[in-house]
Scaffold this motif. Structure first.
Motif, mmCIF file in Angstrom:
data_model
loop_
_atom_site.group_PDB
_atom_site.id
_atom_site.type_symbol
_atom_site.label_atom_id
_atom_site.label_comp_id
_atom_site.label_asym_id
_atom_site.label_seq_id
_atom_site.Cartn_x
_atom_site.Cartn_y
_atom_site.Cartn_z
ATOM 1 N N ASP A 1 46.836 38.718 -20.819
ATOM 2 C CA ASP A 1 45.957 39.298 -19.802
ATOM 3 C C ASP A 1 46.308 38.648 -18.464
ATOM 4 O O ASP A 1 46.038 37.477 -18.276
ATOM 5 N N PRO A 2 46.937 39.334 -17.549
ATOM 6 C CA PRO A 2 47.365 40.738 -17.613
ATOM 7 C C PRO A 2 48.665 40.903 -18.413
ATOM 8 O O PRO A 2 49.259 39.918 -18.848
ATOM 9 N N SER A 3 49.088 42.172 -18.571
ATOM 10 C CA SER A 3 50.315 42.495 -19.297
ATOM 11 C C SER A 3 51.121 43.507 -18.486
ATOM 12 O O SER A 3 50.721 43.898 -17.387
ATOM 13 N N VAL A 4 52.228 43.970 -19.058
ATOM 14 C CA VAL A 4 53.058 44.968 -18.380
ATOM 15 C C VAL A 4 52.245 46.242 -18.078
ATOM 16 O O VAL A 4 52.508 46.941 -17.103
ATOM 17 N N TYR A 5 51.254 46.489 -18.899
ATOM 18 C CA TYR A 5 50.357 47.632 -18.683
ATOM 19 C C TYR A 5 49.718 47.558 -17.289
ATOM 20 O O TYR A 5 49.701 48.540 -16.538
ATOM 21 N N SER B 1 47.673 47.064 -11.007
ATOM 22 C CA SER B 1 46.552 46.132 -10.832
ATOM 23 C C SER B 1 46.980 44.668 -10.956
ATOM 24 O O SER B 1 46.156 43.761 -10.841
ATOM 25 N N ALA B 2 48.278 44.429 -11.224
ATOM 26 C CA ALA B 2 48.796 43.053 -11.278
ATOM 27 C C ALA B 2 50.267 43.076 -10.871
ATOM 28 O O ALA B 2 50.931 44.102 -10.985
ATOM 29 N N SER B 3 50.765 41.924 -10.401
ATOM 30 C CA SER B 3 52.181 41.837 -10.017
ATOM 31 C C SER B 3 52.969 41.161 -11.138
ATOM 32 O O SER B 3 52.389 40.496 -12.005
ATOM 33 N N ILE B 4 54.291 41.312 -11.082
ATOM 34 C CA ILE B 4 55.125 40.642 -12.085
ATOM 35 C C ILE B 4 55.020 39.134 -11.928
ATOM 36 O O ILE B 4 54.957 38.396 -12.911
ATOM 37 N N ALA B 5 54.974 38.673 -10.692
ATOM 38 C CA ALA B 5 54.911 37.218 -10.442
ATOM 39 C C ALA B 5 53.724 36.575 -11.149
ATOM 40 O O ALA B 5 53.845 35.470 -11.689
ATOM 41 N N GLU B 6 52.568 37.274 -11.180
ATOM 42 C CA GLU B 6 51.389 36.648 -11.802
ATOM 43 C C GLU B 6 51.287 36.975 -13.298
ATOM 44 O O GLU B 6 50.480 36.383 -14.010
ATOM 45 N N THR B 7 52.119 37.877 -13.791
ATOM 46 C CA THR B 7 52.001 38.339 -15.172
ATOM 47 C C THR B 7 53.052 37.740 -16.104
ATOM 48 O O THR B 7 52.777 37.472 -17.273
ATOM 49 N N ALA B 8 54.265 37.502 -15.593
ATOM 50 C CA ALA B 8 55.362 37.012 -16.441
ATOM 51 C C ALA B 8 55.066 35.600 -16.937
ATOM 52 O O ALA B 8 54.499 34.784 -16.221
ATOM 53 N N ARG B 9 55.445 35.348 -18.199
ATOM 54 C CA ARG B 9 55.226 34.022 -18.795
ATOM 55 C C ARG B 9 56.528 33.459 -19.331
ATOM 56 O O ARG B 9 57.426 34.199 -19.696
ATOM 57 N N GLU B 10 56.555 32.152 -19.446
ATOM 58 C CA GLU B 10 57.746 31.467 -19.961
ATOM 59 C C GLU B 10 57.816 31.634 -21.486
ATOM 60 O O GLU B 10 56.825 31.434 -22.183
ATOM 61 N N ALA B 11 58.996 32.004 -22.001
ATOM 62 C CA ALA B 11 59.219 31.978 -23.460
ATOM 63 C C ALA B 11 59.366 30.505 -23.840
ATOM 64 O O ALA B 11 60.293 29.843 -23.373
ATOM 65 N N PRO B 12 58.450 29.971 -24.678
ATOM 66 C CA PRO B 12 58.330 28.519 -24.850
ATOM 67 C C PRO B 12 59.630 27.775 -25.164
ATOM 68 O O PRO B 12 59.875 26.706 -24.654
ATOM 69 N N LYS B 13 60.487 28.368 -26.014
ATOM 70 C CA LYS B 13 61.658 27.595 -26.437
ATOM 71 C C LYS B 13 62.980 28.188 -25.966
ATOM 72 O O LYS B 13 64.039 27.690 -26.308
ATOM 73 N N ALA B 14 62.906 29.278 -25.191
ATOM 74 C CA ALA B 14 64.139 30.046 -24.985
ATOM 75 C C ALA B 14 64.661 30.078 -23.549
ATOM 76 O O ALA B 14 65.746 30.595 -23.297
ATOM 77 N N GLY B 15 63.871 29.560 -22.579
ATOM 78 C CA GLY B 15 64.423 29.418 -21.242
ATOM 79 C C GLY B 15 64.432 30.664 -20.368
ATOM 80 O O GLY B 15 65.065 30.676 -19.326
#
Length: 253
Positions: A56-60, A66-80
């Motif tokens: 929350d939020p997501s690509v939807y 209603s959201a930007s990529i900058a605030e929505t994208a998350r780090e893949a914990p082990k993959a960089g």
């Protein structure tokens, strides 16, 4: 920033496996990578170690503005790499997008805002040709097509080539097939070798040199929430994907 769709209108050909492992391979080569999950099943999200239920939020939200990529994208914990994640909510976006302005360009407009932040964007498309897939194709510079060397694979490929031609003609003049990636390959099966030769004869240099072998470690990795490249770096599948990442970078030079 280079934007590639990983697409094939046939299901079960390893699109998500290709997306997350290419992303992890590129990240290992020092590239800044964003994976965009455009499939409501959210497999690329889960396969990157991100809980799709907690998004929350997501690509939807990005597609609906209603959201930007900058605030929505998350780090893949082990993959960089980073992930613009998806979940079931995305299935409802289709109907909502229909009534919006520039409905097939929503993702392209959102990506334009983060162009300085990434070297590569890899978009995992759903198998059907939907408004979601269209958003991916309109955003992309090119399409990477993972395919198994089986009889019916060639039929599905002609459908995809036609789709790409239509999108190229009407919506995105930059769109082209970057290359075909042979996946789940078993050299002991004569038919697979024959189809592989047919592909090379027909598509020539568009067939990537790298071949991804059938590999149990690649298949196990998603249940551990990471790509095969980081799950078991010594496995044949992981090494093939890192080599594929090198080949992609080489081709773009």
């Amino acid at each position: 920033m280079r934007i590639f769709c990983v697409a094939n209108q046939k299901g079960g050909v390893g699109k998500t496996t290709t997306t997350v492992n290419l992303a992890a391979g590129l990240a290992q080569l020092g590239q800044r990578v964003l994976v965009v999950d455009l499939d409501p099943q959210g497999n690329a999200t889960m396969g990157s170690g991100i809980d799709k239920r907690a998004l929350d939020p997501s690509v939807y939200d990005v597609l609906l503005g209603s959201a930007s990529i900058a605030e929505t994208a998350r780090e893949a914990p082990k993959a960089g790499y980073r992930v613009l994640g998806a979940n079931r909510e995305l299935a409802g976006a289709e109907g909502e997008l229909v009534g919006l302005d520039q409905r097939e360009r929503r993702l392209k407009l959102a990506l334009a805002e983060v162009k300085a932040d990434y070297d590569f964007v890899l978009i995992d498309c759903p198998p059907s040709l939907s408004l979601l897939t269209l958003n991916g194709l309109v955003s992309a510079h090119g399409v990477i097509v993972p395919m198994q060397c089986e009889y019916f694979a060639l039929e599905g490929l002609s459908d995809l080539v036609n789709t790409i031609k239509q999108v190229h003609a009407n919506l995105n003049r930059e769109l082209e097939i970057i290359g075909l990636l042979r996946v789940m390959f078993d050299p002991r099966i004569t038919l697979q070798q024959q189809v592989s030769e047919q592909l090379k004869a027909h598509f020539g240099a568009k067939v990537f040199d790298t071949v991804i072998p059938r590999n149990v470690r690649l298949a196990e990795a998603p249940s551990y929430g990471q790509p095969g490249v980081t799950f078991d770096a010594a496995s044949k599948g992981a090494q093939a994907f890192v080599e594929f990442a090198r080949e992609v970078v080489r081709r773009l030079k």
